[in-house]
Design a protein around this motif. Sequence first.
Motif, PDB file in Angstrom:
ATOM      1  N   ILE A   5       0.843  -1.205   0.000  1.00  0.00           N
ATOM      2  CA  ILE A   5       0.000   0.000   0.000  1.00  0.00           C
ATOM      3  C   ILE A   5       0.874   1.250   0.000  1.00  0.00           C
ATOM      4  O   ILE A   5       0.629   2.211  -0.735  1.00  0.00           O
ATOM      5  N   GLN A   6       1.914   1.242   0.838  1.00  0.00           N
ATOM      6  CA  GLN A   6       2.806   2.398   0.920  1.00  0.00           C
ATOM      7  C   GLN A   6       3.562   2.625  -0.386  1.00  0.00           C
ATOM      8  O   GLN A   6       3.750   3.769  -0.813  1.00  0.00           O
ATOM      9  N   ALA A   7       3.996   1.533  -1.025  1.00  0.00           N
ATOM     10  CA  ALA A   7       4.761   1.652  -2.272  1.00  0.00           C
ATOM     11  C   ALA A   7       3.858   1.769  -3.502  1.00  0.00           C
ATOM     12  O   ALA A   7       4.334   2.050  -4.596  1.00  0.00           O
ATOM     13  N   ARG A   8       2.546   1.523  -3.306  1.00  0.00           N
ATOM     14  CA  ARG A   8       1.567   1.553  -4.392  1.00  0.00           C
ATOM     15  C   ARG A   8       1.900   0.555  -5.484  1.00  0.00           C
ATOM     16  O   ARG A   8       1.656   0.780  -6.678  1.00  0.00           O
ATOM     17  N   LYS A   9       2.473  -0.559  -5.072  1.00  0.00           N
ATOM     18  CA  LYS A   9       2.765  -1.670  -5.977  1.00  0.00           C
ATOM     19  C   LYS A   9       3.018  -2.902  -5.123  1.00  0.00           C
ATOM     20  O   LYS A   9       3.251  -2.792  -3.917  1.00  0.00           O
ATOM     21  N   LEU A  10       2.980  -4.084  -5.754  1.00  0.00           N
ATOM     22  CA  LEU A  10       3.197  -5.322  -5.015  1.00  0.00           C
ATOM     23  C   LEU A  10       4.654  -5.430  -4.612  1.00  0.00           C
ATOM     24  O   LEU A  10       5.554  -5.337  -5.452  1.00  0.00           O
ATOM     25  N   VAL A  11       4.899  -5.619  -3.310  1.00  0.00           N
ATOM     26  CA  VAL A  11       6.262  -5.693  -2.779  1.00  0.00           C
ATOM     27  C   VAL A  11       6.474  -7.056  -2.141  1.00  0.00           C
ATOM     28  O   VAL A  11       5.634  -7.526  -1.368  1.00  0.00           O
ATOM     29  N   SER A  12       7.578  -7.714  -2.477  1.00  0.00           N
ATOM     30  CA  SER A  12       7.920  -9.002  -1.855  1.00  0.00           C
ATOM     31  C   SER A  12       8.767  -8.743  -0.623  1.00  0.00           C
ATOM     32  O   SER A  12       9.927  -8.365  -0.712  1.00  0.00           O
ATOM     33  N   ILE A  60      17.329  -6.817  -2.181  1.00  0.00           N
ATOM     34  CA  ILE A  60      17.540  -5.397  -2.432  1.00  0.00           C
ATOM     35  C   ILE A  60      16.209  -4.693  -2.664  1.00  0.00           C
ATOM     36  O   ILE A  60      15.976  -3.585  -2.169  1.00  0.00           O
ATOM     37  N   LYS A  61      15.291  -5.357  -3.387  1.00  0.00           N
ATOM     38  CA  LYS A  61      13.980  -4.771  -3.649  1.00  0.00           C
ATOM     39  C   LYS A  61      13.088  -4.828  -2.414  1.00  0.00           C
ATOM     40  O   LYS A  61      12.275  -3.931  -2.172  1.00  0.00           O
ATOM     41  N   ALA A  62      13.233  -5.895  -1.605  1.00  0.00           N
ATOM     42  CA  ALA A  62      12.362  -6.091  -0.436  1.00  0.00           C
ATOM     43  C   ALA A  62      12.668  -5.106   0.678  1.00  0.00           C
ATOM     44  O   ALA A  62      11.798  -4.769   1.482  1.00  0.00           O
ATOM     45  N   PHE A  63      13.919  -4.642   0.747  1.00  0.00           N
ATOM     46  CA  PHE A  63      14.315  -3.709   1.804  1.00  0.00           C
ATOM     47  C   PHE A  63      14.846  -2.422   1.181  1.00  0.00           C
ATOM     48  O   PHE A  63      16.065  -2.216   1.089  1.00  0.00           O
ATOM     49  N   PRO A  64      13.940  -1.549   0.723  1.00  0.00           N
ATOM     50  CA  PRO A  64      14.361  -0.317   0.032  1.00  0.00           C
ATOM     51  C   PRO A  64      15.182   0.620   0.900  1.00  0.00           C
ATOM     52  O   PRO A  64      15.917   1.460   0.384  1.00  0.00           O
TER      53      PRO A  64
END
Length: 245
Positions: free
Chosen positions: A31-38, A220-224
Amino acid sequence: MMEPHSIFELFIWFIIYSFLGWLWEEIICSIQARKLVSRGFMSGPYCPIYGTGALLYLILMHFTTRPVELFFLGGILACTLEYITSYLMEKLFKARWWDYSNKLLNINGRVCLIGFIAFGTFAVAFPYIHALVGSVTAKIPSFIVVIAALTLACAMLGDLITTVLSVLKLNKALANYEKALEKHKLIQLIRHSKKSFELQIGEMRKNRQKVLSYHQRRLIKAFPNLQSRYENAYKDFKKTLEKKK
């Protein structure tokens, strides 16, 4: 409160709450990133820190089930667990995986007031949640519980080993890349032109993607907000992933 019939059922509870914690983070972060996050340190759909927190709440419930006490003691327990986990992961893997420095009333960026309130609220709701979870697992035949627990334990252990090795290899790659950057900068200062230096760095950047495995790219993507000890190299690697979107 419901007691486990065996250590295997207790482990199933751990897995269930690890999954629910992972699902919670997936929803909030997406929700915070406004996209699906793994999300999650490991590849599977679970965050063991939540499972561990749930087991601590089970222990806490032996001493009190009063909502106010559960709220404050549960918040303190969970924040202590989160702080220790953040500290140990930073020391072991040379990176800070989350940072609440910009949040209200944080402690060294590892825990914050919002987290305390969320954990405290969950502690108050936990007796009701666990009553449901316990009633479901109690109906499962014991031999299925044993088989499921052993299977999930093996899968989680394999996932943990694979993830840890990936992080260690990533740190090694970052360290080597950062050393190479510094070395080429020194060479450039001594005898190379700016154009020659840029060509060398360009070649290094073309090859850096080859050292990143699926697990490393996912982390890297999971922990911005991850802060690596090898900050310059890490930022450069991260730019590569962002350009590929």
